[in-house]
Design a protein around this motif. Structure first.
Motif, PDB file in Angstrom:
ATOM      1  N   MET A   1       0.853  -1.199   0.000  1.00 21.60           N
ATOM      2  CA  MET A   1       0.000   0.000   0.000  1.00 21.60           C
ATOM      3  C   MET A   1       0.886   1.246   0.000  1.00 21.60           C
ATOM      4  N   ALA A   2       0.538   2.204  -0.857  1.00 24.58           N
ATOM      5  CA  ALA A   2       1.306   3.447  -0.935  1.00 24.58           C
ATOM      6  C   ALA A   2       1.231   4.181   0.395  1.00 24.58           C
ATOM      7  N   GLY A   3       2.293   4.882   0.727  1.00 30.69           N
ATOM      8  CA  GLY A   3       2.316   5.584   1.999  1.00 30.69           C
ATOM      9  C   GLY A   3       3.026   6.918   1.904  1.00 30.69           C
ATOM     10  N   PHE A   4       3.366   7.436   3.073  1.00 30.30           N
ATOM     11  CA  PHE A   4       4.069   8.705   3.155  1.00 30.30           C
ATOM     12  C   PHE A   4       5.257   8.526   4.073  1.00 30.30           C
ATOM     13  N   HIS A   5       6.443   8.847   3.587  1.00 34.86           N
ATOM     14  CA  HIS A   5       7.655   8.767   4.395  1.00 34.86           C
ATOM     15  C   HIS A   5       7.949  10.153   4.972  1.00 34.86           C
ATOM     16  N   ASP A   6       8.074  10.231   6.270  1.00 35.05           N
ATOM     17  CA  ASP A   6       8.271  11.522   6.928  1.00 35.05           C
ATOM     18  C   ASP A   6       9.746  11.931   6.876  1.00 35.05           C
ATOM     19  N   VAL A   7      10.236  12.095   5.654  1.00 31.30           N
ATOM     20  CA  VAL A   7      11.600  12.545   5.404  1.00 31.30           C
ATOM     21  C   VAL A   7      11.543  13.685   4.392  1.00 31.30           C
ATOM     22  N   ARG A   8      12.570  14.517   4.386  1.00 31.33           N
ATOM     23  CA  ARG A   8      12.570  15.695   3.521  1.00 31.33           C
ATOM     24  C   ARG A   8      13.485  15.489   2.315  1.00 31.33           C
ATOM     25  N   GLY A  72      10.197   5.373  -6.304  1.00 31.24           N
ATOM     26  CA  GLY A  72       9.628   6.194  -7.378  1.00 31.24           C
ATOM     27  C   GLY A  72       8.415   6.973  -6.909  1.00 31.24           C
ATOM     28  N   GLN A  73       7.308   6.827  -7.637  1.00 28.54           N
ATOM     29  CA  GLN A  73       6.080   7.556  -7.312  1.00 28.54           C
ATOM     30  C   GLN A  73       5.318   6.965  -6.129  1.00 28.54           C
ATOM     31  N   PHE A  74       5.749   5.809  -5.636  1.00 24.98           N
ATOM     32  CA  PHE A  74       4.923   5.025  -4.718  1.00 24.98           C
ATOM     33  C   PHE A  74       4.704   5.699  -3.367  1.00 24.98           C
ATOM     34  N   ASN A  75       5.736   6.309  -2.814  1.00 22.29           N
ATOM     35  CA  ASN A  75       5.616   6.915  -1.486  1.00 22.29           C
ATOM     36  C   ASN A  75       5.865   8.422  -1.534  1.00 22.29           C
ATOM     37  N   GLY A  76       5.066   9.144  -0.763  1.00 19.99           N
ATOM     38  CA  GLY A  76       5.230  10.590  -0.678  1.00 19.99           C
ATOM     39  C   GLY A  76       6.321  10.970   0.311  1.00 19.99           C
ATOM     40  N   PHE A  77       6.618  12.277   0.371  1.00 24.10           N
ATOM     41  CA  PHE A  77       7.668  12.781   1.253  1.00 24.10           C
ATOM     42  C   PHE A  77       7.500  14.284   1.428  1.00 24.10           C
ATOM     43  N   ARG A  78       8.322  14.858   2.301  1.00 21.39           N
ATOM     44  CA  ARG A  78       8.292  16.298   2.542  1.00 21.39           C
ATOM     45  C   ARG A  78       9.201  17.022   1.552  1.00 21.39           C
ATOM     46  N   PHE A  79       8.760  18.221   1.168  1.00 17.07           N
ATOM     47  CA  PHE A  79       9.564  19.065   0.278  1.00 17.07           C
ATOM     48  C   PHE A  79       9.489  20.498   0.784  1.00 17.07           C
ATOM     49  N   ARG A  80      10.629  21.155   0.864  1.00 15.66           N
ATOM     50  CA  ARG A  80      10.645  22.558   1.303  1.00 15.66           C
ATOM     51  C   ARG A  80      10.573  23.469   0.091  1.00 15.66           C
ATOM     52  N   ASP A  81       9.465  24.187  -0.027  1.00 15.50           N
ATOM     53  CA  ASP A  81       9.325  25.169  -1.091  1.00 15.50           C
ATOM     54  C   ASP A  81      10.350  26.278  -0.831  1.00 15.50           C
ATOM     55  N   ARG A 183       5.087  13.860  -4.032  1.00 15.05           N
ATOM     56  CA  ARG A 183       5.642  12.607  -4.520  1.00 15.05           C
ATOM     57  C   ARG A 183       6.339  12.889  -5.832  1.00 15.05           C
ATOM     58  N   PHE A 184       7.172  11.967  -6.278  1.00 11.95           N
ATOM     59  CA  PHE A 184       7.742  12.085  -7.614  1.00 11.95           C
ATOM     60  C   PHE A 184       6.615  11.905  -8.631  1.00 11.95           C
ATOM     61  N   LEU A 206       7.980  16.891  -9.423  1.00  9.38           N
ATOM     62  CA  LEU A 206       7.333  16.588  -8.150  1.00  9.38           C
ATOM     63  C   LEU A 206       5.938  17.178  -8.185  1.00  9.38           C
ATOM     64  N   VAL A 207       4.983  16.518  -7.510  1.00 11.17           N
ATOM     65  CA  VAL A 207       3.613  17.034  -7.467  1.00 11.17           C
ATOM     66  C   VAL A 207       3.081  16.907  -6.046  1.00 11.17           C
ATOM     67  N   GLU A 208       2.337  17.916  -5.602  1.00 11.72           N
ATOM     68  CA  GLU A 208       1.759  17.926  -4.257  1.00 11.72           C
ATOM     69  C   GLU A 208       0.691  16.844  -4.126  1.00 11.72           C
ATOM     70  N   ILE A 209       0.616  16.248  -2.951  1.00 13.60           N
ATOM     71  CA  ILE A 209      -0.381  15.218  -2.663  1.00 13.60           C
ATOM     72  C   ILE A 209      -1.128  15.561  -1.382  1.00 13.60           C
ATOM     73  N   ARG A 210      -2.178  14.820  -1.135  1.00 13.90           N
ATOM     74  CA  ARG A 210      -2.921  14.900   0.124  1.00 13.90           C
ATOM     75  C   ARG A 210      -2.709  13.577   0.844  1.00 13.90           C
ATOM     76  N   PRO A 211      -1.698  13.485   1.713  1.00 14.47           N
ATOM     77  CA  PRO A 211      -1.379  12.200   2.358  1.00 14.47           C
ATOM     78  C   PRO A 211      -2.445  11.787   3.370  1.00 14.47           C
TER      79      PRO A 211
END
Length: 211
Positions: A1-8, A72-81, A183-184, A206-211
């Motif tokens: 299952m796709a998830g979100f990794h709490d890393v930047r 790849g695209q499977f898991n989300g992550f944090r990105f600093r704008d 995510r990527f 990169l594209v914004e997601i709603r985790p």
């Protein structure tokens, strides 16, 4: 299952990226020259290209390592704008009165972090889901609230006052730094070191997601 990794995402690469908010608006031109406009998205969805932030082979390797760790695209992550990552302007200092979260009533304990973009013509409110740990400060009726009076959910962007510390009245405001959940937007990164050394920089969307 796709998830979100709490890393930047690597910060030194993020500081050189391009991109920003994207909105979706339907526009129908009428025969009388007027337009009908319909806002399909309530909130903007941010898109970035991190390729423009890659300045060296070491940077490229850092992105490749990060890409593989996320599958790849499977898991989300944090990105600093690089421009919009604070409750205030980029060059200002975060303050506990920066953003209005709501009004205390003696009962409501939980408030969502938001950032408002406003001028004399209108206002848009953006939910903030990924505040940076250690940066959130809260005030009620203009007075800074001790950090021990509330708990921050850094995974969802929520401020919850402890049962015996729920404020009775006054505007609840907060200041904070935040990341964008992304995510990527590709499962493939092409590398050509010969062209890279000559100035070619690969695209890393990169594209914004709603985790």
């Amino acid at each position: 299952m796709a998830g979100f990794h709490d890393v930047r995402f690597p910060l030194r690469v993020a500081l050189g990226t391009s991109g920003g908010p994207v909105r979706r608006t339907d526009i129908v031109s009428l025969s009388n020259g007027r337009e009908n406009r319909n806002r399909r998205w309530q909130d903007a969805r941010r898109r970035y290209d991190a390729g423009s932030g890659v300045r060296s082979v070491d940077d490229l390797y850092a992105v490749l390592n990060f890409f593989e760790a996320r599958a790849g695209q499977f898991n989300g992550f944090r990105f600093r704008d690089p421009v919009d990552h604070k409750s205030c302007a980029p060059g200002a200092t975060v303050s506990a009165t920066d953003q209005l979260l709501g009004t205390a009533d003696g009962t409501t304990a939980m408030f969502r972090l938001v950032k408002r973009y406003a001028d004399a013509g209108g206002e848009t409110m953006r939910p903030i889901e990924k505040p940076v740990a250690g940066t959130v400060v809260v005030s009620v009726a203009g007075a800074v609230v001790p950090a021990g009076d509330y708990v921050i959910n850094h995974a969802a962007g929520l401020v919850t006052f402890k049962p015996d510390k729920i404020p009775a009245a006054g505007a609840v405001r907060a200041g904070f730094e935040f990341d964008v959940p992304v995510r990527f937007d590709t499962d493939r990164i092409d590398i050509d070191l010969a062209q890279f050394d000559a100035g070619r920089i690969p695209s890393i969307p990169l594209v914004e997601i709603r985790p």
